[in-house]
Design an enzyme around this catalytic site. Structure first.
Site: not given
Lengths: 326, 326
Positions: B62, B64, B66-67, B143, B213, B271
């Site tokens: 996805h 976000h 941090d991914h 999510h 997530d 995570h």
């Protein structure tokens, strides 16, 4: 006021097991300026103990990934930390649009404002950040695409007021203290009191230049004129001089020549090609030209110390003359 | 064929001194699949000895930061390494456009083609990568925004041919060998030879699920059904169950319930919120529900080993039934 230079990444293009992508922090009075922000810079900041919330400005020299892909994660982390005060981001033209399109960094999402300062590809020089205490000037260098170098310079500050001496001379009013600190004489009991009678010698202003990626060039030399510390890229050794020319980079000896010509007091070289496991050889080559050279050591803190030229000695650096000639 | 799972980053949102941003490598026969690619993933790959040139596909769960903020640097490094063979990048709708706008990653600049596989926000499931040996299926999780989970599954392969036994039965022709490996009987000297007379038992196909997530959800359970290894996010401990619900994440116990319900053989949780210096407490909470749980250890290599159910024993995992029901 202690100012420290902390190299966070000294690799070029591709990171190695030991070297990270380009970034240099300038930490001063609890605030940080960041020059370039390669991928992983926020991690190196954690390791260096440089708090991201204290960041005042980020200067992106150019749009090669190894110099700016870490900006996205850093900005996202500041959002997660609920920063609310503004951050200045200086970069090539288009940087505001670029950042604003990244999911998670849209202006309407960020909880803090970003003041983008864009450098036009045609600019010849610009003051890209100025506070009451210092300024940062940018000039375009000679790389494969637009790339800027930066000069950080403290402004001259008045010396500390010797309160006891002021009192002896009958000066006791706060308004007079301020006038004296502004360099103006005051009158006390009919006697004229000159600033230098009650003020210590002014602390010498410190200066720092961040020059790379670039061929050795005039703009780099001007930015580095008389600085206390010059960080100059030195991607290659002399055996790769042709490759340096082709790719718009500098050799260690070329970086040293810029340091020597500009009258910099100290040279740190970085942005080492992955082919050099140990940059010792590059340092050796540079030292032949400019003795006070070291390889920038990641996470090491280099104090930025200005030295006042001894009385009567003509300083190599003349900041005012330098400013005048621009 | 050895397959290994290597967690490269087990932090959530903000990296810590000890934990990096989300990424898990699956290394199989010299090729690598990468699930998520947080900032700094290419550095973690170097530390793990995972060669970027062997990368076959990257799966971005996805948008976000941090991914996926590490994808840019990784793609740039592959260009600098002069990769010429195609790379598959699976991600949410819009990923091709997003990557193509980043300076340095424009399609006309990259020396290798990127095959983008975009997942529409409305998709319910999709095979996002398929080779002769395995497939990867994606399903949307629960999510705050579109986020996919992934299931890697080897295809059933024939057992090894017992050449000596085949010769004893008079089967000597390469064409016959191939037919037998395809599960077809052949005739030799008037006698029918069945595949199981000359083939070893087929190696059990290995499977792996990457789920996060997400809130604990049906899709995560389906993806994890009977897998040999489930990597499930466990951002919080049970004391933060409300926060997990609010932010679209899972607690360790919730991750463990998904593992238990899906019949996964082993659970790795990751995570972790930066508030947990040591995830030991999260592992404890998960083990109450699902005993075979560990905290994913960055850079550790977890062999992905499939186990054939003993004869007569009803296997927990029934890959074919699983496929049939979709």
């Amino acid at each position: 006021m202690t100012t420290e230079i902390i190299p966070l990444g000294t690799a070029s293009a591709i990171p190695t097991r030991d070297r990270h992508l380009s970034a240099v922090a300038l930490v001063r009075g609890g605030r940080t300026l960041l020059f370039d922000c390669g991928e992983g810079t926020q991690l190196q900041m954690i390791r260096a103990g440089v708090k991201p919330m204290r960041l005042q400005a980020v200067f992106i020299s150019h749009f090669h990934g190894d110099h700016f892909y870490g900006l996205f994660g850093l900005l996202a982390t500041l959002a997660l930390l609920k920063r609310s005060h503004a951050l200045t981001v200086v970069g090539p033209q288009g940087i505001a649009d670029l950042v604003g399109r990244i999911p998670g960094l849209e202006p309407e999402w960020l909880p803090y404002p970003v003041d983008f300062v864009e450098m036009a590809p045609t600019m010849s020089k610009a003051i890209v950040l100025e506070s009451s205490e210092y300024r940062v000037e940018a000039r375009p260098l000679e790389h494969r695409e637009f790339a800027a170098g930066f000069r950080f310079e403290e402004k001259r500050r008045p010396g500390r007021l010797r309160l006891e001496r002021a009192h002896e001379l009958g000066v006791k009013d706060y308004v007079d203290f301020r006038l004296l600190k502004q360099g103006k004489a005051v009158t006390s009991g009919g006697r004229r009191v000159e600033p230098d009678e009650v003020l210590d010698a002014p602390p010498p202003p410190a200066s720092f230049a961040y020059v790379g990626d670039t061929r050795p060039c005039e703009a780099g030399e001007v930015l580095a004129r008389g600085v206390d510390l010059l960080y100059h890229e030195a991607t290659f050794g002399s055996e790769m001089a042709d490759r340096a020319r082709e790719t718009g980079h500098s050799t260690a000896a070329e970086a040293a020549r810029i340091a020597a010509r500009s009258g910099a007091r100290r040279l740190l070289i970085g942005h080492f090609s992955a082919r050099y496991d140990d940059p010792a050889r590059l340092v050796e080559e540079a030292r032949v030209v400019f003795k006070n050279t070291d390889a920038a050591d990641e996470l090491k803190r280099y104090p930025l110390q200005a030295v006042e030229p001894a009385a009567g000695e003509r300083p190599v650096a003349q900041p005012d003359a330098h400013r005048g000639e621009q």
